[in-house]
Scaffold this motif. Sequence first.
Motif, PDB file in Angstrom:
ATOM      1  N   ILE A   1       0.857  -1.184   0.000  1.00 37.48           N
ATOM      2  CA  ILE A   1       0.000   0.000   0.000  1.00 37.48           C
ATOM      3  C   ILE A   1       0.890   1.231   0.000  1.00 37.48           C
ATOM      4  CG2 ILE A   1      -1.734   1.287   1.304  1.00 37.48           C
ATOM      5  CD1 ILE A   1      -2.635  -1.425   2.454  1.00 37.48           C
TER       6      ILE A   1
ATOM      7  N   PRO B   1       2.272   5.071   0.631  1.00 37.04           N
ATOM      8  CA  PRO B   1       2.096   5.969   1.774  1.00 37.04           C
ATOM      9  C   PRO B   1       1.009   6.999   1.476  1.00 37.04           C
ATOM     10  CG  PRO B   1       4.112   6.495   0.598  1.00 37.04           C
ATOM     11  CD  PRO B   1       3.562   5.237  -0.010  1.00 37.04           C
ATOM     12  N   PRO B   2       0.315   7.489   2.519  1.00 38.94           N
ATOM     13  CA  PRO B   2      -0.758   8.455   2.295  1.00 38.94           C
ATOM     14  C   PRO B   2      -0.254   9.781   1.737  1.00 38.94           C
ATOM     15  CG  PRO B   2      -0.333   8.204   4.639  1.00 38.94           C
ATOM     16  CD  PRO B   2       0.490   7.177   3.922  1.00 38.94           C
ATOM     17  N   GLU B   3       0.950  10.195   2.137  1.00 42.88           N
ATOM     18  CA  GLU B   3       1.533  11.435   1.642  1.00 42.88           C
ATOM     19  C   GLU B   3       3.035  11.251   1.499  1.00 42.88           C
ATOM     20  OE1 GLU B   3      -0.535  15.236   3.351  1.00 42.88           O
ATOM     21  OE2 GLU B   3      -0.245  13.796   4.985  1.00 42.88           O
TER      22      GLU B   3
ATOM     23  N   GLU C   1       9.820   6.798   6.987  1.00 42.18           N
ATOM     24  CA  GLU C   1       8.376   6.912   7.166  1.00 42.18           C
ATOM     25  C   GLU C   1       8.056   7.162   8.627  1.00 42.18           C
ATOM     26  OE1 GLU C   1       6.658   3.366   5.516  1.00 42.18           O
ATOM     27  OE2 GLU C   1       6.815   4.131   3.483  1.00 42.18           O
TER      28      GLU C   1
ATOM     29  N   CYS D   1       1.824   8.333  11.396  1.00 40.32           N
ATOM     30  CA  CYS D   1       0.877   8.628  10.314  1.00 40.32           C
ATOM     31  C   CYS D   1       1.295   8.067   8.956  1.00 40.32           C
ATOM     32  CB  CYS D   1       0.670  10.140  10.212  1.00 40.32           C
ATOM     33  SG  CYS D   1       2.151  11.065   9.732  1.00 40.32           S
ATOM     34  N   ASP D   2       2.427   7.390   8.896  1.00 36.12           N
ATOM     35  CA  ASP D   2       2.926   6.745   7.670  1.00 36.12           C
ATOM     36  C   ASP D   2       3.340   7.710   6.572  1.00 36.12           C
ATOM     37  OD1 ASP D   2       2.663   4.192   8.754  1.00 36.12           O
ATOM     38  OD2 ASP D   2       0.587   4.025   8.090  1.00 36.12           O
ATOM     39  N   ARG D   3       3.436   9.003   6.873  1.00 35.25           N
ATOM     40  CA  ARG D   3       3.955   9.922   5.855  1.00 35.25           C
ATOM     41  C   ARG D   3       5.369   9.504   5.502  1.00 35.25           C
ATOM     42  NH1 ARG D   3       2.225  15.827   8.214  1.00 35.25           N
ATOM     43  NH2 ARG D   3       0.111  15.797   7.380  1.00 35.25           N
TER      44      ARG D   3
END
Length: 67
Positions: free
Chosen positions: A5, A7-9, A47, A51-53
């Motif tokens: 998946i 990263p969100p950002e 990372e 928040c996985d940024r």
Amino acid sequence: MASRIPPPEVFRVKTVQVACDGSGEISPALGHPRVFLRIDEALGFVECGYCDRRFVLEGGPADHKRA
């Protein structure tokens, strides 16, 4: 094989040390505790564990926008 998946950002940065508090367009009060992260220059990114940024070092091995 499981797909990874993304990263969100992703933030491109110029320094190997970065800070993340999960804020941005939201108030820092709604983010997470500020953490200081250090990019491994061999990987070229780090990372945030909250928040996985993803923070990518400009010109590093993980920077796919190198010119």
